[in-house]
Design a protein around this motif. Structure first.
Motif, PDB file in Angstrom:
ATOM      1  N   ILE A 105      37.977  34.312  30.823  1.00 23.69           N
ATOM      2  CA  ILE A 105      37.652  34.945  32.104  1.00 23.69           C
ATOM      3  C   ILE A 105      38.750  35.923  32.514  1.00 23.69           C
ATOM      4  N   VAL A 106      39.994  35.479  32.370  1.00 25.89           N
ATOM      5  CA  VAL A 106      41.094  36.354  32.786  1.00 25.89           C
ATOM      6  C   VAL A 106      41.080  37.628  31.952  1.00 25.89           C
ATOM      7  N   LEU A 107      40.928  37.457  30.636  1.00 26.53           N
ATOM      8  CA  LEU A 107      40.903  38.625  29.740  1.00 26.53           C
ATOM      9  C   LEU A 107      39.760  39.564  30.117  1.00 26.53           C
ATOM     10  N   LEU A 108      38.590  38.978  30.294  1.00 20.05           N
ATOM     11  CA  LEU A 108      37.403  39.779  30.572  1.00 20.05           C
ATOM     12  C   LEU A 108      37.550  40.537  31.880  1.00 20.05           C
ATOM     13  N   LEU A 109      38.019  39.826  32.919  1.00 23.80           N
ATOM     14  CA  LEU A 109      38.148  40.460  34.220  1.00 23.80           C
ATOM     15  C   LEU A 109      39.140  41.612  34.159  1.00 23.80           C
ATOM     16  N   THR A 110      40.262  41.391  33.453  1.00 23.92           N
ATOM     17  CA  THR A 110      41.265  42.446  33.339  1.00 23.92           C
ATOM     18  C   THR A 110      40.667  43.646  32.611  1.00 23.92           C
ATOM     19  N   LEU A 111      40.032  43.363  31.485  1.00 23.91           N
ATOM     20  CA  LEU A 111      39.476  44.436  30.674  1.00 23.91           C
ATOM     21  C   LEU A 111      38.457  45.251  31.467  1.00 23.91           C
ATOM     22  N   LEU A 112      37.536  44.547  32.111  1.00 25.35           N
ATOM     23  CA  LEU A 112      36.489  45.242  32.862  1.00 25.35           C
ATOM     24  C   LEU A 112      37.097  46.036  34.011  1.00 25.35           C
ATOM     25  N   LEU A 147      30.817  48.602  40.522  1.00 25.75           N
ATOM     26  CA  LEU A 147      31.172  47.550  39.561  1.00 25.75           C
ATOM     27  C   LEU A 147      32.573  47.010  39.839  1.00 25.75           C
ATOM     28  N   LEU A 148      33.454  47.907  40.285  1.00 27.41           N
ATOM     29  CA  LEU A 148      34.812  47.457  40.590  1.00 27.41           C
ATOM     30  C   LEU A 148      34.796  46.460  41.749  1.00 27.41           C
ATOM     31  N   THR A 149      33.939  46.718  42.743  1.00 30.96           N
ATOM     32  CA  THR A 149      33.872  45.742  43.853  1.00 30.96           C
ATOM     33  C   THR A 149      33.383  44.387  43.322  1.00 30.96           C
ATOM     34  N   VAL A 150      32.469  44.448  42.363  1.00 32.03           N
ATOM     35  CA  VAL A 150      31.991  43.196  41.773  1.00 32.03           C
ATOM     36  C   VAL A 150      33.146  42.456  41.109  1.00 32.03           C
ATOM     37  N   ILE A 151      33.962  43.247  40.365  1.00 28.01           N
ATOM     38  CA  ILE A 151      35.095  42.625  39.675  1.00 28.01           C
ATOM     39  C   ILE A 151      36.077  42.033  40.670  1.00 28.01           C
ATOM     40  N   VAL A 152      36.350  42.794  41.730  1.00 26.15           N
ATOM     41  CA  VAL A 152      37.291  42.302  42.745  1.00 26.15           C
ATOM     42  C   VAL A 152      36.759  41.014  43.352  1.00 26.15           C
ATOM     43  N   ASN A 153      35.490  41.028  43.692  1.00 26.96           N
ATOM     44  CA  ASN A 153      34.862  39.841  44.283  1.00 26.96           C
ATOM     45  C   ASN A 153      34.957  38.647  43.331  1.00 26.96           C
ATOM     46  N   THR A 154      34.623  38.908  42.076  1.00 31.43           N
ATOM     47  CA  THR A 154      34.656  37.830  41.089  1.00 31.43           C
ATOM     48  C   THR A 154      36.071  37.291  40.918  1.00 31.43           C
ATOM     49  N   THR A 155      37.038  38.210  40.888  1.00 29.55           N
ATOM     50  CA  THR A 155      38.424  37.784  40.701  1.00 29.55           C
ATOM     51  C   THR A 155      38.880  36.907  41.866  1.00 29.55           C
ATOM     52  N   ILE A 156      38.543  37.342  43.078  1.00 25.92           N
ATOM     53  CA  ILE A 156      38.960  36.550  44.236  1.00 25.92           C
ATOM     54  C   ILE A 156      38.312  35.171  44.184  1.00 25.92           C
ATOM     55  N   LYS A 157      37.042  35.159  43.841  1.00 25.64           N
ATOM     56  CA  LYS A 157      36.354  33.871  43.743  1.00 25.64           C
ATOM     57  C   LYS A 157      37.023  32.986  42.699  1.00 25.64           C
ATOM     58  N   TYR A 158      37.346  33.607  41.581  1.00 30.27           N
ATOM     59  CA  TYR A 158      37.985  32.860  40.490  1.00 30.27           C
ATOM     60  C   TYR A 158      39.301  32.245  40.970  1.00 30.27           C
ATOM     61  N   ILE A 159      40.074  33.063  41.674  1.00 33.28           N
ATOM     62  CA  ILE A 159      41.369  32.567  42.162  1.00 33.28           C
ATOM     63  C   ILE A 159      41.153  31.416  43.144  1.00 33.28           C
ATOM     64  N   LEU A 160      40.179  31.584  44.024  1.00 27.70           N
ATOM     65  CA  LEU A 160      39.904  30.517  44.995  1.00 27.70           C
ATOM     66  C   LEU A 160      39.466  29.233  44.287  1.00 27.70           C
ATOM     67  N   HIS A 161      38.623  29.398  43.283  1.00 24.04           N
ATOM     68  CA  HIS A 161      38.171  28.211  42.543  1.00 24.04           C
ATOM     69  C   HIS A 161      39.348  27.514  41.864  1.00 24.04           C
ATOM     70  N   ILE A 162      40.244  28.347  41.308  1.00 23.82           N
ATOM     71  CA  ILE A 162      41.408  27.779  40.633  1.00 23.82           C
ATOM     72  C   ILE A 162      42.255  26.980  41.623  1.00 23.82           C
ATOM     73  N   ILE A 163      42.492  27.600  42.784  1.00 21.16           N
ATOM     74  CA  ILE A 163      43.304  26.909  43.793  1.00 21.16           C
ATOM     75  C   ILE A 163      42.622  25.598  44.172  1.00 21.16           C
ATOM     76  N   ASP A 164      41.318  25.695  44.375  1.00 21.17           N
ATOM     77  CA  ASP A 164      40.561  24.518  44.787  1.00 21.17           C
ATOM     78  C   ASP A 164      40.657  23.411  43.742  1.00 21.17           C
ATOM     79  N   MET A 165      40.553  23.804  42.488  1.00 23.95           N
ATOM     80  CA  MET A 165      40.553  22.794  41.425  1.00 23.95           C
ATOM     81  C   MET A 165      41.894  22.092  41.295  1.00 23.95           C
ATOM     82  N   ASN A 166      42.946  22.819  41.637  1.00 26.70           N
ATOM     83  CA  ASN A 166      44.268  22.218  41.477  1.00 26.70           C
ATOM     84  C   ASN A 166      44.709  21.430  42.699  1.00 26.70           C
ATOM     85  N   ARG A 167      43.859  21.411  43.696  1.00 27.90           N
ATOM     86  CA  ARG A 167      44.214  20.637  44.889  1.00 27.90           C
ATOM     87  C   ARG A 167      43.796  19.193  44.713  1.00 27.90           C
ATOM     88  N   GLU A 168      44.582  18.331  45.353  1.00 28.43           N
ATOM     89  CA  GLU A 168      44.258  16.903  45.270  1.00 28.43           C
ATOM     90  C   GLU A 168      43.167  16.536  46.268  1.00 28.43           C
TER      91      GLU A 168
END
Lengths: 595, 165
Positions: free
Chosen positions: A140-147, A180-201
């Motif tokens: 996901i990280v690779l793809l998002l960066t590339l796109l 498309l860039l707004t889509v990428i930005v949106n997806t990236t933010i969501k991804y980051i939020l999900h990551i934060i959420d997953m690492n929370r106890e």
């Protein structure tokens, strides 16, 4: 299998076309010219190009996504056909620029779009799967960066092209990549939020709120972009029909997100102001599981008016959609206290206890109307002295009875030695004494003592305060408060109204009781009744009632009830003096007659 | 920490595994995706569907339990409340607000209080007693009302097919 067959067949066709050209022309350059001139050959070449793109796509998919899930494929195909239709519509606008390069650029756009959609779906999928591997993150990280990089490159290319060479089809590309860039930005933010959420106890309550705000922001950017684009296109070319469908959808999404955010804010506000936090006992009394998420509730639980308890975050997300209790479907908005803005006139202030008279023993003679079948009456004094100990309910009742008797009190109470100074304020009504003594001597269920008979027509139910003087400024302010205290003050107010209503019910019962007494107990009582009737009617006005109400409150036994109308005392003292003198005269008269 | 929907689904799955209701088996199709379940429903005893084992698919939305899941039989089904393509039409699977059939009160709609178990039990109950007023499958509703023998014959066929006979 079919794909393989198609690929092999196309490859074979291409080989045949190229071989044919080479055999005919023998040289590279003439062969190329031959192929480009021959339409059938070009068709095969285009087909081959398509297959190559498709294979590339497959390869990219294998690298970045692995196996696609059924839902993703379904979603992809649906979007793909729309995209194809819109691309064809776009061709009609730019038919002058039509060239293989042009088609190639559109094909590339479509190709990249597909990966944007897939990335979006994949990130959404993170919420669904309990297992997220490192491979997933890397991809996901690779793809998002590339796109992101590709989008940025094409945007800057389109920008420079438009600046240097004027408006062209590059405008459309620049715009499409910006979306498309707004889509990428949106997806990236969501991804980051999900990551934060997953690492929370613990559960991250505010994630939904964050996501909502981001959605609104991105939605706004998209709508603005589409607006600009359509305006530009209309000015430079013609109506861009191909942009209308996505524009409509992004507007609709934006509106929905905005609506969601408003609903969410309202839900949060309601939650904070209208519903109390559930206490530990309430949680223990319920089975302590939030029915929405099926998890235990420790803190942060709210109780609805229907007594159902839920997590704050669960309730918030549910109230965003439906303003009902999930369990019983009570409409929480409709059932919230209406008194919020209009504190009811009948609401007495919270208890304020004038205790200065607590120790004053009441001075009075026995009530003249005392029926012979009350053997406990001689004890009245003693009981009255102990009256502060009686329970809340008793006190309430007493008071209600005092109120019921107020209109007829002037005639009926026989207390000749009643002190009339408004300061001491112990204008005891006989009913009160009987009640207190009575209820102490009899078992609890016998709460409604037979009260002296009087003419029902004269008696009035407990009167609500006549004006706003009844509420102190501080209390009014409390009721207007939006916070918890305000709610409590309003609830108190409602409770007081409730007590008033209870009082009238008891009154009715008293009427019934007294009616039976009148029927059974001889001449004396009926005499009293007629006495009341004849001598009084004009004095049973509200002033008297209010006066008595005020004096009642200073009586020790009732001093802690909710009806502590301290302020009435002040407002009606002037009236009370004259009324009382009148009362005393009549009382004297009355007793004489009875003797 | 995983999302609310996922945790709730895991909780429900655990509940269904530790304390399974009679005649119902349900669980995620794959461990990686808890939002697609498969359920097996036994035809209730004493009805024309007795003895059949009917597989169905449950698709949960992202915002479960705020929105209801979708349920679809993956076997042949001839029933007044099941569309010919297998989708189940019962009121608790409809979100408050939309009313495809125009006959339900909001009191019988989806709410987070419902669960997979309750849905499946409701489905068992409509297998036993079809609601011929809602009529997702009009032919079946009509037959159920007017030609019960024929209906029973068809359901027997479906039962046998579901058992692979």
């Amino acid at each position: 299998m079919r794909n393989l067959l198609v690929t092999v067949a196309t490859l074979a066709l291409t080989v045949v076309v190229v071989g044919n050209a080479y055999i005919q022309k023998k040289q590279f350059y003439p062969s190329v010219v031959y192929i480009t001139k021959s339409n059938p050959s070009m068709a095969v070449i285009y087909l081959q190009a398509l297959i190559i793109i498709w294979l590339m796509g497959k390869l990219m998919q294998k690298i970045f996504f692995g196996e696609l899930r059924a839902a993703e494929i379904e979603h992809l195909i649906e979007r793909f056909w729309y995209a194809i239709t819109e691309t064809c519509l776009a061709f009609t606008v730019f038919k002058d620029d039509f060239s293989p390069k042009f088609i190639a650029l559109f094909a590339l756009l479509l190709f990249l779009k597909i990966f944007h959609w897939l990335a979006e779906d994949r990130v959404d999928y993170m919420e669904r799967s309990p297992i997220i591997s490192w491979l997933f993150h890397t991809r996901i990280v690779l793809l998002l960066t590339l796109l992101g990089v590709v989008d940025l490159y094409f945007i800057s290319f389109a920008y420079h092209h438009t600046i240097t060479k004027g408006a062209s089809v590059q405008l459309v590309f620049g715009f499409e990549y910006a979306i498309l860039l707004t889509v990428i930005v949106n997806t990236t933010i969501k991804y980051i939020l999900h990551i934060i959420d997953m690492n929370r106890e613990v559960f991250w309550e505010n994630k939904a709120v964050f996501l909502l705000h981001i959605e609104v922001l991105i939605g706004f950017i998209k709508v603005a972009l589409y607006m600009c684009f359509v305006a530009l296109m209309i000015k430079l070319y013609t109506l861009p029909l191909f942009a209308f469908r996505p524009m409509y959808y992004s507007m609709r999404n934006f509106k929905k997100a905005l609506n969601d955010i408003i609903q969410s804010r309202r839900a949060i506000r309601n939650m904070n102001t209208l519903y109390p936090d559930a206490t530990a006992e309430e949680l223990a009394a319920a089975d302590n599981v939030c029915i929405i998420c099926r998890e235990e509730m420790q803190a942060g639980a709210k109780k609805l008016p229907c007594n159902h308890i839920f997590h704050v975050s669960c309730l918030r997300s549910w109230f965003q959609r439906h303003q009902t209790c999930p369990t019983c479907r009570l409409n929480v908005l409709r059932s919230s206290p209406d008194s919020q803005s209009t504190p009811h006139a009948a609401a007495p202030p919270p208890p304020q206890i004038p205790l200065q008279n607590a120790g004053v023993p009441p001075l009075f003679a026995f009530p003249a109307w005392q029926p012979p079948f009350f053997p406990h009456m001689p004890n009245v004094n003693i009981h009255q002295a102990n009256a502060p100990n009686v329970g809340e309910f008793q006190r309430q009742q007493q008071q209600q009875q005092q109120q019921t008797q107020q209109p007829s009190q002037p005639q009926m109470s026989a207390s000749q030695s009643q002190p009339f100074s408004s300061e001491s304020g112990t204008s005891q009504t006989p009913g009160a004494f009987i009640d207190s003594s009575f209820s102490r001597q009899f078992p609890f269920p016998f709460m409604i003592p037979p009260i002296p008979p009087f003419i029902p027509g004269i008696t009035t139910p407990p009167l609500p305060p006549q004006n706003w003087n009844g509420l102190s400024l501080e209390e009014l302010r409390q009721m207007e408060d939006t916070g918890r205290r305000g709610v409590e003050a309003r609830l108190q107010c409602l409770r007081n109204i409730h007590t008033f209503l209870d009082a009238s019910v008891i009154l009715m019962q008293q009427y019934l009781t007294s009616a039976t007494i009148t029927a059974t107990s001889g001449v004396t009582t009926s005499n009293v009744g007629s006495q009341n009737n004849t001598s009084d009617s004009n004095k049973t006005n509200e002033t008297v009632a209010a006066t008595n109400l005020s004096t009642d409150t200073s009586e020790p036994s009732t001093s802690q009830t909710m009806f502590s109308n301290q302020s009435f005392e002040t407002s009606s003292t002037s009236n009370s003096a004259s009324d009382k003198s009148e009362n005393s005269n009549q009382q004297n008269e009355f007793q004489d007659k009875l003797r | 920490m995983a999302g609310a929907a996922l945790r709730r689904l895991m909780a429900e799955y655990k509940q269904l595994v530790t304390n399974p209701p009679e005649g119902i088996v349900a669980g995620p199709i794959s461990e990686e995706n808890f939002f697609e379940w498969e359920a097996l429903i036994t035809g209730p005893e004493g009805t024309c569907f007795e003895g059949g084992i009917f597989p169905a698919k449950l698709i949960f939305p992202f915002d479960y339990p705020l929105s209801p899941p979708k349920m679809q039989f993956t076997c042949d089904m001839f029933h007044p409340n099941v569309y010919p393509d297998g989708r189940v039409c019962i009121s608790i699977l409809h979100a408050p607000g939309d009313d495809p059939m125009g006959y339900e009160t909001s009191a019988e709609r989806w709410s987070p209080v419902q669960s997979v178990e309750k849905i499946l039990l409701s489905v068992v109950s409509i297998l036993a007693e079809p609601n011929d007023e809602s009529g997702a499958n009009v032919d079946a509703a009509k037959m159920w009302r007017e030609n019960r023998e024929e209906f029973n014959r068809i359901s027997e066929k479906i039962v046998r097919k579901s058992l692979g006979l």
